[in-house]
Design an enzyme around this catalytic site. Structure first.
Site, PDB file in Angstrom:
ATOM      1  N   TYR A  60      25.927  46.679  60.562  1.00  0.00           N
ATOM      2  CA  TYR A  60      27.390  45.858  60.615  1.00  0.00           C
ATOM      3  C   TYR A  60      27.804  45.353  62.147  1.00  0.00           C
ATOM      4  O   TYR A  60      28.420  44.686  62.387  1.00  0.00           O
ATOM      5  CB  TYR A  60      28.196  47.113  60.524  1.00  0.00           C
ATOM      6  N   CYS A 128      30.304  49.882  34.676  1.00  0.00           N
ATOM      7  CA  CYS A 128      30.919  51.399  35.261  1.00  0.00           C
ATOM      8  C   CYS A 128      30.621  52.089  36.549  1.00  0.00           C
ATOM      9  O   CYS A 128      31.285  52.591  36.784  1.00  0.00           O
ATOM     10  CB  CYS A 128      29.991  52.396  34.338  1.00  0.00           C
ATOM     11  N   HIS A 162      37.437  33.762  33.673  1.00  0.00           N
ATOM     12  CA  HIS A 162      38.742  33.140  33.952  1.00  0.00           C
ATOM     13  C   HIS A 162      38.734  31.774  34.610  1.00  0.00           C
ATOM     14  O   HIS A 162      38.116  31.630  35.362  1.00  0.00           O
ATOM     15  CB  HIS A 162      39.629  34.043  34.981  1.00  0.00           C
ATOM     16  N   ASP A 314      47.422  33.981  38.616  1.00  0.00           N
ATOM     17  CA  ASP A 314      47.421  33.655  37.318  1.00  0.00           C
ATOM     18  C   ASP A 314      46.938  34.650  36.189  1.00  0.00           C
ATOM     19  O   ASP A 314      47.545  35.048  35.321  1.00  0.00           O
ATOM     20  CB  ASP A 314      46.696  32.500  37.019  1.00  0.00           C
ATOM     21  N   CYS A 334      30.009  52.865  26.893  1.00  0.00           N
ATOM     22  CA  CYS A 334      28.673  52.673  26.866  1.00  0.00           C
ATOM     23  C   CYS A 334      28.166  53.547  25.651  1.00  0.00           C
ATOM     24  O   CYS A 334      28.438  54.612  25.687  1.00  0.00           O
ATOM     25  CB  CYS A 334      27.897  52.671  28.089  1.00  0.00           C
TER      26      CYS A 334
END
Lengths: 356, 356
Positions: A60, A128, A162, A314, A334
């Site tokens: 980081y 999941c 999408h 949208d 599942c």
């Protein structure tokens, strides 16, 4: 301030915003059995988390001292809400709340007078391990705060193909292609990379890989199949066998095979994060260099791409218009599910008749 | 008879048409390292093939004494060619030739005066184990016959989301749904099933699972996501670990989870064959019964579905119109490819400028 009519919780794994947050972030991560399953988790989880902290802090430190996820998700969310207020006045004003700080988000929603709430996953493809665990944590947080009945919930649990998302992804690929010399651009191999999952999760029937495959195909279709492409999986960790092919190994193999132009495309995240800035750019960049790949580039993450903010707005607008509580796919566990918490919707909004 | 202008080779794995062909079919199959890799293959291949013969003969005896693949592929092909002669007079007459009898096909093409030839895979999604190995065998057969330069080739190597194919698949799902009592139809779980692959093939970067995922998503989109669905993989054999989840295990798990209505949908084959008629219908039908699934049904294979014949003709017509030698994806080997024969095109036709 006007009363917020519709609260939207953007769900994400998050990341440590500062170096001092690295250790608590890892402790939480390795304690969560819905994300990582370890033997003797109460003991082994903290052990691994603490042992990894110095190395992860260092990673980081190299990407600016913290994860940009929160900042970028906020920017995306503000763009989304601003658009929604414009295109969907009937559900305005829309309020923005962000996971993984579930309790803060829920308290703020309570204070803002939200009644109608949407849990909106920022993982385009359902797993999941990601959306599933984030939802479970959101419902548990509501329980901890005694806010189980405070909001009427619906969820946006996936959006792998999408149109606006696909078009935005294709735009990032086109931007990435511009990083190559113009007369060598037709030699580029596109390497889509998604976070991997352990094979025991796949074998339970997690829908993630098939939805990632659907996204990749839709993006390539948008690009007119302009370049050959591969899909690989990154970030495997620990002793279990994970879904392949491994992004790192594929990069080595492409180099060995004589490919000199590789554009890696993160396909399962919507913002930059340690897996793009550190793993793909620095770590695998080094692998690519060793493998003789002269031009190794990465397509930019969606981040503050305005077309993607349109897409987010949208997705929410369509969800509200259809009046669904969730996708038709969400309630199906599942086949090999081992987590009885999964697939819950806390205090669901009354579905619109005919809505799905 | 008019001279055949365009020869179309429909490529398929085939199957034994009679019980006496079972042993030679299995011997060929287990000898082919492009389909199955075994240690000591020259010795172990025939051993396994001979040992399996009685059992497999028995399976074929139960489904009518042989594989219907050849007959059904011929019927589909005749429908395709008849349509092509009508919609594409500029490349007519079109001739039909069928793998896996590659040498017979090539001899017939030679006799018919074919110059322009198309190798058209009947596997909608590309795998090196199916389309890849079939192509390699076709080129080798041409070599064996000294016909390397006799035809100008192009190939149709995949069509996982072709609109007509997807619409035909969706139609078979709708037909399958009609096998359930009308007032229980909304309880049906769709279980898409594709032939599995060993994980070492997946880890090399075989594109099959992502293309299967794309097909499943496209079919569900066509169906308006009317039912929850799962994708699983069938027919794993031998000691290696294969891609999951396993169709058989998923059926058991769905039963254990209380599902009573399952429609299994073969998504990676276009005709009935032993994997549908025997494995899905008989073997897994028995598993479903044991698991308490009251209504276990299978969507019909595409077989002689007229919409699918339209799709086949359209795929070839579009291929000829674009003037491509292959898909943009075909030349890219798997990153971990171990077969130097792969991705060849024998004596390719001159590509149309601008064609892909």
């Amino acid at each position: 301030m006007p009363r917020t009519k519709t609260g939207i919780v953007m769900m994400n794994l998050g990341g440590p915003a500062t170096l001092d947050q690295v250790e608590p972030f890892l402790l939480d991560l390795f304690a969560d059995r819905e994300i990582i399953q370890l033997p003797f988790q109460n003991w082994l989880g903290p052990f691994i988390a603490r042992r990894r902290t110095p190395k992860v802090r260092d990673l980081y430190a190299h990407i600016g001292g913290g994860s940009p996820i929160l900042r970028l998700t906020e920017a995306q969310g503000h763009g989304m809400v601003e658009r929604l207020d414009r295109i969907a006045p009937e559900t305005a004003p829309h309020g923005l709340y962000i996971q993984p700080r579930s309790e803060d988000a829920l308290r703020a929603m309570d204070a803002d007078g939200v009644e109608r709430a949407i849990a909106f996953t920022q993982y385009p493809q359902f797993s999941c391990s990601t959306t599933g665990s984030s939802l479970n944590e959101l419902w548990r947080a509501a329980g901890r705060l005694g806010l189980e009945h405070r909001f009427q919930w619906s969820i946006i649990d996936r959006w792998p193909v999408h149109d606006g998302f696909v078009a935005s992804m294709a735009a990032t690929v086109r931007e990435g292609l511009e990083l190559f010399p113009v007369n060598e651009r037709d030699q580029v191999v596109l390497l889509f990379s998604a976070h991997s999952l352990p094979l025991n999760v796949i074998d339970r029937g997690d829908p993630y890989p098939q939805e990632v495959g659907a996204t990749v195909h839709a993006v390539m279709r948008d690009l007119g199949f302009s370049h050959p492409y591969l899909l690989a999986y990154q970030s495997e960790v620990g002793p279990l066998r994970w879904l392949g092919p491994s992004t790192e190994r594929v990069i080595r193999q492409l180099g060995a095979r004589g490919h000199r132009h590789v554009l890696v495309v993160p396909i399962a995240f919507t913002t930059d994060h340690i897996e793009t800035l550190s793993e793909l750019d620095r770590e695998y960049g080094h692998v690519a260099e060793q493998a003789g790949i002269t031009y190794y580039r990465r397509a930019p993450a969606l981040n503050e791409h305005t077309g993607f903010m349109d897409a987010l707005a949208d997705i929410v607008h369509a969800h509200l218009t259809i009046g669904a509580v969730h996708s038709s796919q969400y309630p199906l566990r599942c086949a090999g599910c081992v987590n009885p918490q999964c697939r819950k919707v806390l205090n669901p909004v009354a579905a619109v008749p005919g809505g799905r």
